[in-house]
Design an enzyme around this catalytic site. Structure first.
Site, PDB file in Angstrom:
ATOM      1  CB  CYS A 201      -0.898  -0.012   1.233  1.00  0.00           C
ATOM      2  SG  CYS A 201      -1.815   1.515   1.461  1.00  0.00           S
ATOM      3  CB  CYS A 217      -4.581  -0.977   1.993  1.00  0.00           C
ATOM      4  SG  CYS A 217      -3.545  -1.270   3.450  1.00  0.00           S
ATOM      5  CG  ASP A 338      20.246  -1.872 -12.955  1.00  0.00           C
ATOM      6  OD1 ASP A 338      20.161  -3.011 -13.453  1.00  0.00           O
ATOM      7  OD2 ASP A 338      20.094  -1.646 -11.742  1.00  0.00           O
TER       8      ASP A 338
END
Length: 412
Positions: A201, A217, A338
């Site tokens: 959440c 949530c 990356d």
């Protein structure tokens, strides 16, 4: 609203002229469109230039990790039904590129502007937008982009109390968290295939529950808001419950979602869904994306996929096996250096496709495909990959700078 009064001071006019001159010189030297360098020069001469250029426009800002350029284009087409539009259609989406785009048009009534996620709050301050479209947030450029929760927090703080109408995707919890600080939000159920960036959440860190298409949530009660617009199959449902057919030349579910959000934005400016959606049909390709090009007597469809969420959407729209697929991945500055994100992509979806791998980081991709048990060949370049691909149209999927390389090679 636009009037005849000229908002530009002598200094601003000088900045615009200088910026255009530098951009023209850059183009003449073969260094691209020149819009970014031109914008930088103009902003150096007048740091308030972006605000001045925007003050006579009804501005819409579009921000997201995926789909910004396409959605910006769809909204611009829809709003042309109501008046002239200026837009940064080529995707130069930081302040310099945006300034350049706005400096290029003096008679526009609407500005439709794609904005890099990291710059949204600042550009919103400068341009006083009437509408802001927030589509999605997911991992991208891992080495330099803020983690998604931090980006959502930046949006939330930057847009708190904004007078703009926020058109936001209620299926992305990070977008909902970011938009919830604004007093005027229109929620669109645009869907979300990629869920791996929103299992916790954003409000309290608790674990998200995701029954069906819903989410909430269990700990703090943060939950999916009720949408007033929704994508439903091949239709957009408007707030009155009417279903409007989506006719696009652009492929895939993600573009239908972009069209649904675009229709909601157009309605803010009084353009009805039917008119907006009919105009979106004009868009065939966006900065080369989705273009089918002829190369070495073959048809190649060029597809851009920059991050795991984008690759997932792209896999869903390619032709079924045994259509050959060429994958190209770079890791230059604009891509993020990356490549660990490759491990988040489900390459088993390519099973049955003959695959060729090219690009600066073809070996990183080869290792990933090996682990996913895919059959593939590593090739030196596009020419060799095309020659080695079995007959039929070829799907070519590339990340950002690899895509630009491909377009140059095929003369697109």
């Amino acid at each position: 609203m636009s009037g005849n009064s000229d908002p530009l001071t002598p200094r601003a006019k000088l900045a615009v002229t200088a910026g255009k001159a530098v951009a023209a010189a850059s183009r003449a030297a073969g260094r691209g469109s020149g819009s970014v360098i031109g914008g930088r020069v103009a902003l150096k001469l007048d740091p308030d230039l972006l605000a001045r250029l925007a003050q006579n426009l009804d501005v819409t800002l579009v921000s997201a990790t995926n789909g910004k350029t396409t959605t910006t284009r769809l909204i611009a087409e829809a709003l042309r039904a109501a008046g002239p539009v200026v837009s940064n259609a080529l995707g130069a989406n930081m302040p310099a590129g945006i300034t350049s785009a706005l400096a290029g048009s003096s008679d526009a009534r609407y500005g439709v502007i794609e904005v890099d996620e990291k710059y949204l709050a600042g550009v919103a301050r400068d341009t006083d937008p009437k509408c802001i479209a927030l589509l999605n947030l997911s991992r991208d450029q891992l080495d330099r982009a803020a983690e998604t929760r931090m980006l959502a927090e930046n949006w939330r703080e930057g847009l708190a109390g904004s007078k703009a109408v926020i058109v936001a995707n209620c299926d992305d919890p990070l977008v909902v968290w970011a938009a919830s600080s604004s007093p005027n939000v229109i929620w669109v159920a645009a869907g979300q295939m990629w869920k791996d960036d929103a299992w916790s959440c954003p409000s309290c860190g608790g674990v998200m529950q995701r029954p069906g298409d819903d989410w909430f949530c269990g700990e703090c009660g943060f939950r999916r808001p009720t949408p007033s617009w929704a994508l439903s199959g091949d239709h957009v449902l408007d707030p009155h419950g009417s279903a409007w057919p989506i006719h696009l030349q652009l492929p895939g579910r993600a573009n239908k979602a972009n069209a649904a959000s675009s229709a909601a934005v157009a309605a803010v400016f009084g353009v009805p869904p039917q008119v907006a959606l009919e105009r979106m049909y004009q868009v065939q390709a966006v900065a080369g994306r989705y273009d089918v090009v002829q190369f070495q007597q073959r048809d190649l469809r060029l597809l851009l996929a920059k991050n795991p969420a984008g690759w997932l959407e792209t896999f869903s729209l390619i032709d079924p096996p045994p259509t050959p697929v060429i994958l190209s991945v770079n890791a230059r500055g604009a891509d993020g250096t990356d490549t660990s994100w490759l491990w988040d992509v489900d390459y088993t979806r390519l099973t049955g496709h003959p695959i060729c791998v090219i690009g600066d980081r073809k070996l990183d991709l080869a290792v990933r495909l090996e682990v996913a048990n895919q059959q593939f060949q590593v090739c030196e370049n596009l020419d060799q990959a095309v020659q080695m691909s079995p007959p039929g149209r070829i799907e070519v999927i590339a990340n950002y700078t690899a895509f630009q390389d491909l377009r140059r090679r095929v003369g697109n």
